[in-house]
Write an enzyme that holds these catalytic residues in place. Structure first.
Site, PDB file in Angstrom:
ATOM      1  CD  GLU A  34      -5.030   7.032   0.467  1.00 44.29           C
ATOM      2  OE1 GLU A  34      -4.860   5.793   0.390  1.00 44.29           O
ATOM      3  OE2 GLU A  34      -4.376   7.750   1.247  1.00 44.29           O
TER       4      GLU A  34
ATOM      5  CG  HIS B 154      -1.772   1.178   1.389  1.00 39.78           C
ATOM      6  ND1 HIS B 154      -3.111   1.182   1.064  1.00 39.78           N
ATOM      7  CD2 HIS B 154      -1.516   2.434   1.852  1.00 39.78           C
ATOM      8  CE1 HIS B 154      -3.632   2.370   1.305  1.00 39.78           C
ATOM      9  NE2 HIS B 154      -2.676   3.153   1.791  1.00 39.78           N
ATOM     10  CD  GLU B 155       1.593   3.673   3.687  1.00 37.09           C
ATOM     11  OE1 GLU B 155       1.852   4.729   3.060  1.00 37.09           O
ATOM     12  OE2 GLU B 155       0.554   3.519   4.356  1.00 37.09           O
TER      13      GLU B 155
ATOM     14  CG  HIS C 253       0.463   6.251  -0.641  1.00 37.59           C
ATOM     15  ND1 HIS C 253      -0.505   7.027  -1.233  1.00 37.59           N
ATOM     16  CD2 HIS C 253      -0.167   5.591   0.383  1.00 37.59           C
ATOM     17  CE1 HIS C 253      -1.666   6.843  -0.613  1.00 37.59           C
ATOM     18  NE2 HIS C 253      -1.491   5.967   0.362  1.00 37.59           N
TER      19      HIS C 253
END
Length: 500
Positions: A291, A261-262, A265
């Site tokens: 997101e 997830h990160e 980003h």
């Protein structure tokens, strides 16, 4: 004349960015390595830098420069930078420097109170500092101005043009479709994911997470990963992007999908235009689009069967005792298990939206005054029972689980769900334009995905608004139908619901 003025403008914004990013470094350190006794002075340092950056940006010199530049003829990208900076200036002028400092100091107190509250498992420890933040956010909404609802002013900070009316409509249409899908799944035999809750060595998990990030093409020469109480990503420029994660040795899913997830980003931050440092076109489009990048990698790719066709054999070698007798299909179904749960960051991609809706409803109520700070635990627990059918056992696993409120990030949560909707639409476009995509991912090649995102998302910075960027990338503005179609197809196969 315009080129001279534009150079002056760039130099000014570079200096302001330097101050902001120096503050960001201190904030990153605060959440990773700062010794407890350094808390008070660190808060003072961050507040001073925030105030300085705000004063520089809202000065008469900045206004004069922008007013002159906006009348000049110049290339489209330069023109757009100036227009966006003038827009930012007019918005920032509404917030006095004293208010900015006060907010920064309150955030520092609130963050450390949140850490302590989680240790003590007591919302009461956090209540007063949080209430201070909420009162300041109400003031901020009034200072910024709004047409219909005070919460609009705060959501606009994270995705320009986002309003209560839009989000209420979006969630209102999404909720029944999700509920129907969840009801179908609930009638089927539940997936077994018990093997994910054995003992998984911390260092082995960490090392595997790093390897996955490398395969995603996260550049460790331009970034790093550390541990924090709550996973997050921050960036000081596109060559210095910091990720954090957390590790639970008895829950394999906890760390790895936080890394992915990160990492999504982080790839976005590393892909922003280097030559636009400090300028609007060197910044991300919106938090909804940001997101979309994390959710695309975490769910559409990182919880996809093709991704694990390549990576699962390696994982079995790292954890042979735990996984050698678990087939790829068993693992794939387990990491996509749908079951209402307590923790948002660990939720499956269907029930996840209800976690977001709960926070959205609470924030909206806090800002409009229909919910009081002291009532948060009771309201939270009731909504979890109503929306997800789960009983909240304590504050740590309830209303203290997210860091956002301690940061003053009110208006952020809706972008998580909206980002998931954008992610499904973007992934459908990538797959539609690249018929061999699944085979490439199954072979360990994520290059097509990264290159597509560089071309259609990263390089544009803030040039377009979210819906405009989505339309350019996929051919149409946001359509929740893409997510419902993706989710129905995926979970009908996992749970054999008969729907396609």
């Amino acid at each position: 004349m315009s080129s001279v003025l534009y150079d002056q403008y760039k130099q000014l914004l570079h200096k302001i960015a330097d101050v902001k990013y120096a503050s960001a470094v201190l904030q990153w350190d605060q959440e990773t390595y700062l010794p407890p006794k350094g808390n008070d002075k660190r808060g003072q340092q961050i507040a001073t830098l925030s105030e300085l950056a705000h004063e520089q940006f809202t000065s008469e010199h900045t206004e004069n420069l922008l007013q002159q530049l906006v009348l000049q003829e110049m290339p489209a990208n330069e023109k757009r930078n100036v227009e966006l900076s003038l827009e930012d200036y007019n918005k920032s002028r509404k917030l006095p420097a004293t208010f900015v400092r006060k907010m920064s100091e309150a955030v520092n107190r609130s963050f450390h109170a949140w850490i302590q509250a989680r240790k003590e498992n007591s919302f009461a420890v956090f209540e007063k500092p949080l209430n201070d933040i909420i009162e300041l956010k109400k003031q901020e909404a009034d200072l910024l101005g709004f047409a219909a609802h005070p919460y609009d002013a705060l959501m606009n900070d994270y995705d320009k043009g986002l309003t209560v009316k839009k989000v209420d409509g979006l969630f209102g249409s999404l909720k029944p479709q999700l509920s129907s899908l969840l009801q179908d799944i609930a009638t089927k035999e539940q997936v077994d994911d018990s093997f994910l809750f054995q003992h998984f060595d911390k260092q082995a998990q960490w090392d595997f997470g790093i390897e996955i990030l490398k395969k995603m093409q996260f550049d460790f020469e331009a970034g790093r990963q550390d541990l924090s109480e709550h996973p997050f990503t921050t960036s000081f420029n596109n060559h210095d992007v910091r990720l954090t994660t957390r590790v639970d040795e008895n829950d394999f899913s906890n760390m790895l999908w936080s890394c992915i997830h990160e990492g999504g980003h982080g790839l976005y931050e590393q892909g922003l235009p280097e030559n636009e440092y400090g300028l609007p076109l060197g910044e991300y489009c919106s938090l909804s689009i940001h997101e979309s990048q994390s959710r695309l990698w975490e769910n559409c790719i990182g919880r996809g069967i093709a991704f694990w066709e390549h990576n699962y054999p390696s994982l079995q070698k790292v954890f042979p005792q735990q996984l050698s007798n678990i087939t790829l299909q068993q693992f794939y179904k387990a990491i996509n298990k749908v079951q209402p749960s307590l923790i948002r960051t660990e939720a499956d991609e269907l029930t996840y939206h209800f976690h977001v809706m709960i926070r959205y409803e609470i924030e909206k109520g806090l800002i409009e005054g229909s919910i009081l700070t002291r009532d948060i635990p009771a309201v939270w627990n009731e909504l979890y029972k109503q929306y997800l059918g789960v009983e909240v056992p304590d504050d740590r696993r309830g209303c203290l689980q997210d860091v956002h409120w301690s940061h003053g990030s009110f208006g952020y949560f809706a972008t998580y769900s909206i980002g998931s909707l954008y992610a499904a639409q973007l992934y459908a476009a990538i797959a539609g334009q690249n018929p061999s995509l699944e085979k490439e991912v199954a072979a360990g090649d994520n290059g097509t995905i990264v290159n597509w995102l560089k071309q259609h998302i990263y390089r544009h910075g803030r040039y377009y608004l979210s819906d405009e960027l989505c339309r350019l990338a996929t051919g149409q503005t946001l359509d929740a139908g893409a997510f419902i179609s993706y989710a129905t197809k995926k979970y009908s196969l996992i749970y054999d619901t008969g729907k396609r």
